[in-house]
Scaffold this motif. Structure first.
Motif, PDB file in Angstrom:
ATOM      1  N   THR A   1     117.534  75.069 -29.836  1.00  0.00           N
ATOM      2  CA  THR A   1     118.803  75.336 -29.464  1.00  0.00           C
ATOM      3  C   THR A   1     119.700  74.486 -30.476  1.00  0.00           C
ATOM      4  OG1 THR A   1     119.422  73.902 -27.633  1.00  0.00           O
ATOM      5  CG2 THR A   1     118.555  76.041 -27.016  1.00  0.00           C
TER       6      THR A   1
ATOM      7  N   TRP B   1     121.048  86.799 -28.849  1.00  0.00           N
ATOM      8  CA  TRP B   1     120.237  85.490 -28.631  1.00  0.00           C
ATOM      9  C   TRP B   1     121.165  84.465 -28.169  1.00  0.00           C
ATOM     10  CZ3 TRP B   1     118.399  81.807 -32.904  1.00  0.00           C
ATOM     11  CH2 TRP B   1     117.014  81.163 -32.353  1.00  0.00           C
ATOM     12  N   THR B   2     120.498  83.610 -27.473  1.00  0.00           N
ATOM     13  CA  THR B   2     121.555  82.799 -26.661  1.00  0.00           C
ATOM     14  C   THR B   2     120.981  81.262 -26.888  1.00  0.00           C
ATOM     15  OG1 THR B   2     119.951  82.626 -24.710  1.00  0.00           O
ATOM     16  CG2 THR B   2     121.814  84.202 -24.608  1.00  0.00           C
ATOM     17  N   ASN B   3     120.046  80.984 -27.731  1.00  0.00           N
ATOM     18  CA  ASN B   3     119.973  79.839 -28.164  1.00  0.00           C
ATOM     19  C   ASN B   3     120.760  79.199 -29.268  1.00  0.00           C
ATOM     20  OD1 ASN B   3     117.377  80.470 -26.944  1.00  0.00           O
ATOM     21  ND2 ASN B   3     116.139  79.068 -28.412  1.00  0.00           N
TER      22      ASN B   3
ATOM     23  N   ASP C   1     112.448  78.117 -30.509  1.00  0.00           N
ATOM     24  CA  ASP C   1     112.479  77.397 -28.947  1.00  0.00           C
ATOM     25  C   ASP C   1     113.535  76.489 -29.095  1.00  0.00           C
ATOM     26  OD1 ASP C   1     110.250  79.050 -27.892  1.00  0.00           O
ATOM     27  OD2 ASP C   1     108.741  77.373 -28.324  1.00  0.00           O
TER      28      ASP C   1
END
Length: 171
Positions: A25, A83-85, A23
């Motif tokens: 970043t 994945w963008t985190n 969860d």
């Protein structure tokens, strides 16, 4: 990109977090990996690596396969795929041929992950407990070894790399 020596060691700052690593970043995240000697399709990745495989798609793993066998404690950066985190994954070879971690392999992995983060200009780095779980170390042993690896760097409040050590909540 494989971590190599740099002209000046980065300064680091460290904080500890408990919660869901996925969860969060950051610029980069450490993937506690093996020495990259077994072809990816043959692996049944568990833990952090298993979850990352679901989030990233095949891209980072194809990049990693091209790098060949990593030395124990080595680190290599790839993209984060789908994945963008995070922007990059830093894969560390924290597990030996017997699929076990040692405090030394974790400390080396930590040191090389920070050097790799510096090379890719990552200012924030998510660091799960390398070697805990599958690697056979307890959470406390892993965290102690991570701190030993971080001790190689000067610390500053406004550091070049901020390392977030992330553990799961206690059951």
């Amino acid at each position: 990109m494989v971590a190599t020596g740099t002209s000046a060691p980065p300064t680091v700052s460290v904080s500890r977090h408990t919660g869901d690593l996925f969860d969060m970043t950051a610029d980069a995240m450490v993937n506690p990996w093996n020495r990259n000697f077994i072809p990816r399709p043959l692996l049944l990745a568990r833990g952090v690596s298993g979850q990352l495989k679901k989030l990233t798609g095949a891209g980072p793993w194809d990049e990693l396969a091209k790098l060949g066998i990593m030395p124990l404690g080595g680190a290599a950066a790839t993209s984060a795929g789908d994945w963008t985190n995070v922007e990059n994954l830093i894969h560390v070879a924290g597990l030996n041929w017997r699929w076990r971690a040692t405090p030394t392999s974790v400390a080396r992995s930590t040191r090389n992950a920070v050097l790799c983060a510096q090379q890719i200009r990552a200012r924030t780095l998510l660091m799960p407990l390398i070697g805990a779980g599958t690697g056979g170390l307890t959470d406390a042993q892993s965290e102690s070894a991570i701190h030993a690896g971080l001790a190689a760097f000067p610390t500053r409040v406004n550091a070049a790399v901020h390392v977030y050590i992330v553990s799961l909540p206690s059951a």
